[in-house]
Scaffold this motif. Sequence first.
Motif, PDB file in Angstrom:
ATOM      1  N   GLU A 279       0.820  -1.213   0.000  1.00 40.12           N
ATOM      2  CA  GLU A 279       0.000   0.000   0.000  1.00 40.12           C
ATOM      3  C   GLU A 279       0.854   1.264   0.000  1.00 40.12           C
ATOM      4  O   GLU A 279       0.349   2.367  -0.128  1.00 40.12           O
ATOM      5  CB  GLU A 279      -1.003  -0.003   1.151  1.00 40.12           C
ATOM      6  N   THR A 280       2.170   1.093   0.096  1.00 36.07           N
ATOM      7  CA  THR A 280       3.085   2.235  -0.025  1.00 36.07           C
ATOM      8  C   THR A 280       3.501   2.467  -1.481  1.00 36.07           C
ATOM      9  O   THR A 280       4.142   3.482  -1.775  1.00 36.07           O
ATOM     10  CB  THR A 280       4.358   1.998   0.816  1.00 36.07           C
ATOM     11  N   LEU A 281       3.161   1.532  -2.371  1.00 32.31           N
ATOM     12  CA  LEU A 281       3.601   1.633  -3.770  1.00 32.31           C
ATOM     13  C   LEU A 281       2.622   2.457  -4.602  1.00 32.31           C
ATOM     14  O   LEU A 281       1.412   2.379  -4.397  1.00 32.31           O
ATOM     15  CB  LEU A 281       3.740   0.230  -4.373  1.00 32.31           C
ATOM     16  N   PRO A 282       3.095   3.205  -5.581  1.00 32.98           N
ATOM     17  CA  PRO A 282       2.210   4.024  -6.423  1.00 32.98           C
ATOM     18  C   PRO A 282       1.117   3.228  -7.126  1.00 32.98           C
ATOM     19  O   PRO A 282      -0.023   3.697  -7.232  1.00 32.98           O
ATOM     20  CB  PRO A 282       3.180   4.649  -7.441  1.00 32.98           C
ATOM     21  N   ALA A 283       1.444   2.026  -7.595  1.00 33.23           N
ATOM     22  CA  ALA A 283       0.475   1.246  -8.370  1.00 33.23           C
ATOM     23  C   ALA A 283      -0.698   0.757  -7.525  1.00 33.23           C
ATOM     24  O   ALA A 283      -1.744   0.386  -8.069  1.00 33.23           O
ATOM     25  CB  ALA A 283       1.164   0.053  -9.031  1.00 33.23           C
ATOM     26  N   PHE A 284      -0.547   0.746  -6.202  1.00 34.40           N
ATOM     27  CA  PHE A 284      -1.594   0.225  -5.322  1.00 34.40           C
ATOM     28  C   PHE A 284      -2.366   1.334  -4.612  1.00 34.40           C
ATOM     29  O   PHE A 284      -3.034   1.085  -3.608  1.00 34.40           O
ATOM     30  CB  PHE A 284      -0.989  -0.743  -4.297  1.00 34.40           C
ATOM     31  N   GLN A 285      -2.289   2.542  -5.115  1.00 36.40           N
ATOM     32  CA  GLN A 285      -3.055   3.637  -4.529  1.00 36.40           C
ATOM     33  C   GLN A 285      -4.522   3.530  -4.971  1.00 36.40           C
ATOM     34  O   GLN A 285      -4.825   2.931  -6.011  1.00 36.40           O
ATOM     35  CB  GLN A 285      -2.456   4.982  -4.932  1.00 36.40           C
ATOM     36  N   PRO A 286      -5.461   4.094  -4.179  1.00 38.01           N
ATOM     37  CA  PRO A 286      -6.898   3.916  -4.442  1.00 38.01           C
ATOM     38  C   PRO A 286      -7.330   4.182  -5.882  1.00 38.01           C
ATOM     39  O   PRO A 286      -8.119   3.417  -6.449  1.00 38.01           O
ATOM     40  CB  PRO A 286      -7.542   4.902  -3.470  1.00 38.01           C
ATOM     41  N   ALA A 287      -6.832   5.217  -6.510  1.00 33.65           N
ATOM     42  CA  ALA A 287      -7.260   5.546  -7.882  1.00 33.65           C
ATOM     43  C   ALA A 287      -6.917   4.431  -8.855  1.00 33.65           C
ATOM     44  O   ALA A 287      -7.691   4.131  -9.775  1.00 33.65           O
ATOM     45  CB  ALA A 287      -6.602   6.846  -8.326  1.00 33.65           C
ATOM     46  N   GLN A 288      -5.750   3.792  -8.636  1.00 34.87           N
ATOM     47  CA  GLN A 288      -5.341   2.701  -9.518  1.00 34.87           C
ATOM     48  C   GLN A 288      -6.100   1.408  -9.212  1.00 34.87           C
ATOM     49  O   GLN A 288      -6.391   0.611 -10.114  1.00 34.87           O
ATOM     50  CB  GLN A 288      -3.835   2.446  -9.391  1.00 34.87           C
ATOM     51  N   LEU A 289      -6.419   1.212  -7.959  1.00 32.18           N
ATOM     52  CA  LEU A 289      -7.099  -0.022  -7.546  1.00 32.18           C
ATOM     53  C   LEU A 289      -8.437  -0.190  -8.262  1.00 32.18           C
ATOM     54  O   LEU A 289      -8.798  -1.305  -8.671  1.00 32.18           O
ATOM     55  CB  LEU A 289      -7.313  -0.027  -6.026  1.00 32.18           C
ATOM     56  N   GLN A 300       5.722  -3.772  -9.797  1.00 32.34           N
ATOM     57  CA  GLN A 300       6.191  -3.028  -8.623  1.00 32.34           C
ATOM     58  C   GLN A 300       6.297  -3.932  -7.393  1.00 32.34           C
ATOM     59  O   GLN A 300       7.244  -3.822  -6.606  1.00 32.34           O
ATOM     60  CB  GLN A 300       5.269  -1.848  -8.343  1.00 32.34           C
ATOM     61  N   ALA A 301       5.324  -4.825  -7.222  1.00 28.00           N
ATOM     62  CA  ALA A 301       5.354  -5.747  -6.071  1.00 28.00           C
ATOM     63  C   ALA A 301       6.566  -6.667  -6.145  1.00 28.00           C
ATOM     64  O   ALA A 301       7.220  -6.939  -5.133  1.00 28.00           O
ATOM     65  CB  ALA A 301       4.065  -6.565  -6.025  1.00 28.00           C
ATOM     66  N   ARG A 302       6.866  -7.122  -7.369  1.00 30.60           N
ATOM     67  CA  ARG A 302       8.022  -8.006  -7.542  1.00 30.60           C
ATOM     68  C   ARG A 302       9.331  -7.234  -7.400  1.00 30.60           C
ATOM     69  O   ARG A 302      10.267  -7.709  -6.745  1.00 30.60           O
ATOM     70  CB  ARG A 302       7.953  -8.691  -8.903  1.00 30.60           C
ATOM     71  N   SER A 303       9.410  -6.076  -8.007  1.00 28.33           N
ATOM     72  CA  SER A 303      10.651  -5.305  -7.993  1.00 28.33           C
ATOM     73  C   SER A 303      11.025  -4.849  -6.587  1.00 28.33           C
ATOM     74  O   SER A 303      12.180  -4.959  -6.169  1.00 28.33           O
ATOM     75  CB  SER A 303      10.497  -4.090  -8.912  1.00 28.33           C
ATOM     76  N   LYS A 304      10.031  -4.361  -5.832  1.00 29.68           N
ATOM     77  CA  LYS A 304      10.311  -3.778  -4.517  1.00 29.68           C
ATOM     78  C   LYS A 304      10.348  -4.827  -3.403  1.00 29.68           C
ATOM     79  O   LYS A 304      11.204  -4.772  -2.514  1.00 29.68           O
ATOM     80  CB  LYS A 304       9.246  -2.719  -4.203  1.00 29.68           C
ATOM     81  N   PHE A 305       9.406  -5.781  -3.437  1.00 32.64           N
ATOM     82  CA  PHE A 305       9.279  -6.712  -2.317  1.00 32.64           C
ATOM     83  C   PHE A 305       9.398  -8.180  -2.705  1.00 32.64           C
ATOM     84  O   PHE A 305       9.168  -9.053  -1.856  1.00 32.64           O
ATOM     85  CB  PHE A 305       7.936  -6.480  -1.610  1.00 32.64           C
ATOM     86  N   LYS A 306       9.739  -8.478  -3.964  1.00 30.69           N
ATOM     87  CA  LYS A 306       9.904  -9.860  -4.444  1.00 30.69           C
ATOM     88  C   LYS A 306       8.630 -10.679  -4.273  1.00 30.69           C
ATOM     89  O   LYS A 306       8.670 -11.886  -4.010  1.00 30.69           O
ATOM     90  CB  LYS A 306      11.069 -10.552  -3.725  1.00 30.69           C
ATOM     91  N   ILE A 307       7.481 -10.025  -4.391  1.00 32.73           N
ATOM     92  CA  ILE A 307       6.182 -10.705  -4.281  1.00 32.73           C
ATOM     93  C   ILE A 307       5.812 -11.246  -5.667  1.00 32.73           C
ATOM     94  O   ILE A 307       5.861 -10.515  -6.651  1.00 32.73           O
ATOM     95  CB  ILE A 307       5.099  -9.734  -3.776  1.00 32.73           C
ATOM     96  N   ASN A 308       5.446 -12.525  -5.747  1.00 32.34           N
ATOM     97  CA  ASN A 308       5.103 -13.105  -7.048  1.00 32.34           C
ATOM     98  C   ASN A 308       3.735 -12.605  -7.519  1.00 32.34           C
ATOM     99  O   ASN A 308       2.946 -12.060  -6.738  1.00 32.34           O
ATOM    100  CB  ASN A 308       5.154 -14.637  -6.993  1.00 32.34           C
ATOM    101  N   LYS A 309       3.455 -12.805  -8.813  1.00 27.19           N
ATOM    102  CA  LYS A 309       2.265 -12.219  -9.427  1.00 27.19           C
ATOM    103  C   LYS A 309       0.974 -12.728  -8.786  1.00 27.19           C
ATOM    104  O   LYS A 309       0.031 -11.951  -8.572  1.00 27.19           O
ATOM    105  CB  LYS A 309       2.254 -12.510 -10.926  1.00 27.19           C
TER     106      LYS A 309
END
Length: 404
Positions: A279-289, A300-309
Motif C-alpha cells: 500500500e506504499t507503492l504508487p500502483a496500489f493507490q486507491p485511484a489505480q485499484l 512493482q510488487a516483484r521489484s520492490k518486495f519480491k512478491i510473485n504475481k
Amino acid sequence: MTDALCHLVVDGNEVLEFKLVRSVEDIECNSTSFSSEMCHQVFGENENIFGYTDLRIKLFYSAGSLQTYLGIEYTDKIEPSKAEGLKADDVEGALKKVLAPGFVTNLDQFLTLVEKDKSFTPHGRLVHAFSVTPEGDNRRMFEVYYSEISTPGFLSFHERLQTFLLWYVDAASFIDVDDDQWNFFTVFEKYEASEGGHRYATAAYATAYRYYAYPRNLRPRISQVLTLPPFRKLGICAHLIKAIYTHFTVLPEVIDITVEDPSPDFQRIRDYVDVKNCETLPAFQPAQLHQGFSQDMANQARSKFKINKKQARRVYEILRLKHTNTSDKTSYLNYRLDVKNRLNAPFQKKKLEMKKLQRVLAPEEFAAAASASGAHETQARLAALYAALELDYRRVLHRLQLHE
C-alpha cells in the motif's frame, strides 16, 4: 478389545506435557506447560496409547539450546501373561525414533543442562530485532537470526528444534541436511536473567529453500514455519516473514519469493505483511485499484518486495476491498465481479474442456462425464469460494486497522 481394558486406552495428546524450561522453578510450575496439537505422526493414526494406567509423558526442553528431557510415568502397565498376550505400546521406542540424539531421561541431568543454558547464544547472524508489548504485560524483546547448513553448531540445534514439527504441523517431514540450499530463520526472545545479563529462549523458526531459476537466478520458497505455543498471539510470525523478506529482497539474483502449501493462518499473516508493504507503492493507490489489477502492480510488487504475481493479485483484491464502499451497491458489485472472474477462470477452463468432450462422446457418456465433473454445481461452488475469500480478506483488513 474388551470393555475391561478400555481404561488402558488414552489419547496421546492428553498425556503429553511440554515445557520450555528457563529455570528450575519452571519444572513444577503448571503455567509453563503446553500441549501437543497432534500426535498421529508418532503414535499412529488414531493417536491412542494402550497399556498404561495414569500415563504421563513429559517432554521438557531447555529454553535456549533445546536440550531435551524425556520422562515417562505411570502407576501400572499391562502384563501380556495376564491379558491374553496383549502388550503395552512401546512409548519410549516410538519417541526415540523422532527425538534428536542426546536427550536425557534423568531429571537431575536435565537440570544441569538447563543451568548450562545460561551461556547459550543464538547461532547465525542477527538480521532483525523487534519488541512487542502484550496487553497488560511488559515489553518483550525478540531477535531473528539467519543460519545456513554450514553455520557452526546450528545443525545439532536444528535437529532438536525440528522435532516440534511433529506435534504441530500435519504431514511434517524433516529436511535433508546434506542440501546446502536450505536457509534458516530462528526467532529468540532476549530476556533479562535474574542473575543479571541477558538470556535467550527459542520462540519460532522458518526454513526457506533456494530454488534455482533459469538462467542464473533464484526463487526462494518458504517451507516450514512454526511459532512455539508459548509465543503465539504476539505477532512474531509477521516479523519472521519481514526478516525473510529483508534477507532476500536485497539479492539481485532473487526473482520472487514463494510459499510451499501455506496454511490458512499463515496465508493471512503473509497477506497482512504484503498488504502493508504494497500500500506504499504508487500502483496500489486507491485511484489505480478501481481500474483493476494491472501489470504495473505485479511489476512493482516483484521489484520492490519480491512478491510473485499470484500473491500480488491477492494484495490488490484486499486493498481494493479496503477502498470499496460496500454500501454502494454498484461499487460492491463491481468488486465482487472482479474477484469472481478470477475465481471462475478454472471453472471456465473446465467448461471449455466439457464442450470438447461433448463433440466426441455419445449423449449418455457426456451426461455421465458432466455429472462426475460437478459442472452443474459450479455457481454454488463459486459463491462459496468467494464468501470464504472475502471473510479472509476482512480479517486481514481488521488486523491492518488495529495496527494503523
